[in-house]
Each structure stands twice: as structure tokens, then as C-alpha cells.
Design a protein around this motif. Structure first.
Motif: not given
Length: 467
Positions: A215, A301, A318-319, A323-324, A326-327, A416, A419, A423
Motif C-alpha cells: 500500500h 491503496g 483508498y479513495t 484504493g477502489h 484494494c477494497m 465499504n 472503510e 477513513q
């Protein structure tokens, strides 16, 4: 008879099953990084599900403030971490192996007000004087005032790219900021810091450590294709992997072969000019050749494509698109979040197998059913299956499936919600827990005892099945 519930060797220990709960950040420690009763109960609750391996959150190796995240940068943290280890052993009935993830990170500042940035933080130079239309005799205060008086677009034009980033996103250090002594000296400092932290982890009773090479953080940044250090620790593959291998060697020398030492790494950075799976597979083979006991694969990430934070907030890695990935959520393109990262772990596994067929590779990414987990193992995508959000949705799911209660598993819906709390640095929960609490304000007596945390308060991780 399933592959998922068969044992596997992971360095110094044998995991009872190929089920893995990866590191998640609960935001429940003190501001000083101590293991609170809430932190200990959090990990005990995951241990109730009897995963083969449970990884404790990213834990800072420096003795510096880092908010309500666990730290291990001083001996004073060992007693609290030992309580955590003992609690997990009790709750899992000795069936879960426990690792702790060790992390280092560079400084990132919050996005400043424009007046504050120009008035206080900007290092004024002749370039700024010229842009403000002033002569060399102008004082620094006059330059700052003149810059603030410029239209915003003209002000941006007066700043170099790093200054513009500091204004619009918040200043962020890079591993290739060689003009900064503390950055230049990272290769001299980090192996010892990681080794010290690993020694404390073993003293606290952990079965081993997971080195955080993924990350947006320091070690991943050394591995990144965007690392342009010119001192032998960047630019080429050999240069970029050098510090990671030195950290591994230092940790191994400190803890010996009696402790498991593995890493979390990226299969793809998902940013322009970043590391791709071909690089990651090469790195992983190098790790295996030099004695890494396992490789856990993640994706994305990164800070480089993060969304612009509001003034007063810090960028969150993760925005953006990386990041998307990643999650991923249910809104992402086909095949959705389900098994999305398995092609990465498969490519890395193939490379590792060519060096050492014993080193397990852990795959992850939207795995929330027995069928998906079993297929990933049978088809050779990975050797162990990690599930973070599904384990958060239902910490008992591994045990439920094993004991024939699969129909009762509370399935993650991949929105999420968790998440979003992370954040904001709020205590992480699951949307399904909160919905359950709204529907069921009281619990049946047979469940109530297990739903109490160490301090007697009702746990947010209340179980939904009767032991």
C-alpha cells in the motif's frame, strides 16, 4: 475433506486450516498506541471463529505519535500485547496462530488553509519573488502577502508541483526526498527498527510477524517503480528490492528460525508508472529465495491517485482508483469484487514455486463463500485464503462453514461502510452489525455472556450463533 480446512506449514508453525484473517485497523487503541480492553476484545472476537491465522493490525515500529493505532516501538508495549496474545489463545482454544503486522510510514500533513500555507509553510525563494512581481530586495513577508493577493490560478502557477500538492492535498514525504537527512538515512535505520519490533513481538508471544511491504507506506514505496533514489536503493528492480531484503535479513537474524517471518506486498500498484505483477512476482521470488516464510498479496491503496481531501483533513490512500481496487465494492466492473485479486496471487505463486515450493502465498479480494475459497485453493490461485471484510461481517464464518452451519453465515455486502469509518479514523464496525443492533436491541440470555467485552460493556461484535 476440503482443501480449505486442511493444515499447511507457514514457516515455524503449522496452521490448522488455510483460513486467514488479514490485518484490519479497528481504531481502538489509546493515542499512545497501547492495547486497550477494546482492542483485545476485538481480536478475541475474531479468534472465536477459529481461523488458521489471524493477523493483528498494522502496528507502528517507531515510538512516535500515530493516533489510536497499536505501536511496538518500545518495550513498554510488550505487556499489553502479551495480554492480547493470551486472550486470542484462550478464545480460539489454541487453534489460531497469531501474527502481528509491522509497519513504518512517512509523514503526511493535513491539507492547509491557503493563508496558512503561504503565510507559514511555503519556503520562499527568488522564484516566488519573480512570480509575485517583486524585486530581490522584497522581504519574505512582502512576498507572502503578494502571493496571497494573486488570483488562485496565478498562485498555483507560481508554485512547483510539490508545492502545489502541499497546498491542495497536504505535504507528503517520499522515499526519494534525498535532500532530507532522515529520508536519506532510511536504509541505515529501518532494518534495526523492524528487527527491534520483531523481537518485542516474539517476546510478547506472537507466532511471528508480517512485514508490511504494501500500500502507501514506506517499504512499499521503496519497492515501487516510482522510486527514483540514486543511492542503490531505487531505480532498478535490484535497487528497489534491496532494502526489503535487508529488513528481512535483520529480522531473521534477530528472531531466528523459531519464529515465522512473512510479508504483505502488492501484486499491482494500479497507479501510472507503478509496479505491476511482473515486478511483484520477481520481488516475491527474491523474498522466497532469501528465507521469507509466506507472501500475502494485496493490490493498490496508494496516495498518488487519492481524492483531494477537504481542508483540515489528510489524504487517504483508498479513495482513488487504486484504493477502489484494494477494497472493491459491488459497484465495480465485472467480475465485481469477487476473487478480483486472485490472478495476482496466482502469478506470484508461480514465481515463488519456482524458487521454493513450500512457501505459501495468501490470496484475497472479495472472497466470502466456501465455494469461492475452495476453488481458489484447488485451482492453484493461492495456498491460503484471506478474507477481511467477510470476517468483519461475520467473525464466526470460518467456524460456521466448518461445522455445517454455512447457511447461517452473515454475508458481507461489499459496500465499504467499514472503510468509510476507517477513513474518518472512527472505530470500525460493520453495517450489518449496526443493522442487527437496530433490529435486536436486546439479546437472548444464552448469547449475552459471550457478547461482553473485557471491561463488561456489550461488544459491537455480538455473535449470532449459540456456542
Amino acid at each position: 475433506m476440503s482443501r480449505l480446512y486442511s493444515p499447511v506449514r507457514v514457516g515455524a508453525f503449522t496452521a490448522r486450516s488455510r483460513t486467514w484473517v488479514p490485518a484490519m485497523v479497528p481504531w481502538r487503541s489509546t493515542e499512545e498506541g497501547d492495547a486497550t480492553p477494546e482492542v483485545i476484545d476485538w481480536y478475541g472476537r475474531f479468534a472465536d471463529g477459529r481461523p488458521g491465522v489471524l493477523v493483528v493490525e498494522a502496528t507502528g515500529i517507531r515510538d512516535v505519535p500515530s493516533g489510536p493505532l497499536l505501536r511496538i516501538g518500545h518495550d513498554r508495549y510488550v505487556p499489553g500485547l502479551r495480554k492480547l496474545v493470551e486472550h486470542v489463545a484462550e478464545r480460539s482454544q489454541g487453534q489460531t496462530r497469531l501474527l502481528i503486522q509491522l509497519i513504518d510510514f512517512l509523514r503526511i500533513r493535513r491539507r492547509p488553509e491557503k493563508a496558512s500555507f503561504v503565510g507559514r509553510f511555503l519556503a520562499v525563494s527568488d522564484r516566488h519573488r519573480l512570480a509575485a512581481g517583486l524585486t530581490e530586495s522584497a522581504t519574505e513577508a512582502e512576498v507572502r502577502d503578494a502571493l496571497l493577493a494573486l488570483p488562485h490560478e496565478d498562485l498555483l502557477g507560481a508554485l512547483n508541483p510539490r508545492e502545489r500538492e502541499a497546498l491542495e492535498y497536504g505535504e507528503r514525504e517520499r522515499v526519494f526526498d534525498m535532500d532530507q537527512p532522515h529520508i536519506r538515512e532510511l536504509p541505515e535505520v529501518l532494518p534495526g527498527l523492524f528487527a527491534d519490533a520483531a523481537e518485542r513481538a516474539i517476546a510478547a508471544g506472537f507466532d511471528g510477524v508480517e512485514l508490511h511491504f504494501a500500500h502507501a507506506y514506506t517499504m512499499a514505496s521503496f519497492l515501487s517503480a516510482r522510486n527514483v533514489r540514486d543511492d542503490g536503493y531505487g531505480t532498478t528492480r535490484e535497487g528497489r528490492v534491496r532494502l526489503a531484503l535487508e529488513v528481512l535479513a535483520a529480522v531473521r537474524a534477530r528472531v531466528g528460525q523459531g519464529a515465522t517471518v512473512g510479508c504483505r506486498m502488492l501484486g499491482d500498484e494500479v497507479i501510472e508508472g507503478g509496479t505491476r505483477v511482473e515486478d511483484a512476482a520477481w520481488f516475491a521470488a527474491q523474498f522466497a529465495e532469501h528465507g521469507m516464510d509466506f507472501v500475502s498479496v494485496s493490490k493498490g491503496g496508494k496516495f498518488e491517485d487519492a481524492k483531494q481531501p477537504r481542508v483540515g483533513a489528510a489524504a487517504y490512500p483508498y479513495t482513488g482508483p487504486s484504493g477502489h481496487e484494494c477494497m472493491p465494492t459491488v459497484r465495480i466492473d465485472a467480475p465485481g469484487p469477487f476473487g478480483r485479486n486472485l490472478p495476482l496471487s496466482r502469478a506470484i505463486r508461480d514465481a515463488v514455486r519456482a524458487v521454493d515450493p513450500i512457501v505459501p502465498v495468501i490470496g484475497c479480494g472479495g472472497i466470502g463463500t466456501f465455494d469461492a475459497a475452495e476453488a481458489a485453493l484447488v485451482e492453484g490461485d493461492c495456498d491460503m485464503v484471506a478474507a477481511a471484510r467477510q470476517s468483519l461481517a461475520d467473525p464466526d464464518w470460518w467456524h460456521k462453514v466448518r461445522t455445517g452451519q454455512g447457511a447461517e453465515v452473515r454475508r458481507c455486502i461489499f459496500t465499504n461502510y467499514c472503510e468509510g469509518l476507517d477513513q474518518k479514523h472512527k472505530e470500525v464496525t460493520c453495517q450489518l452489525w449496526d443493522k442487527a443492533r437496530e433490529r435486536e436491541p436486546s439479546m437472548e440470555p444464552e448469547h449475552a455472556g459471550r457478547a461482553l467485552s473485557l471491561d463488561g460493556k456489550r461488544s459491537l461484535l455480538a455473535p449470532v450463533w449459540n456456542r
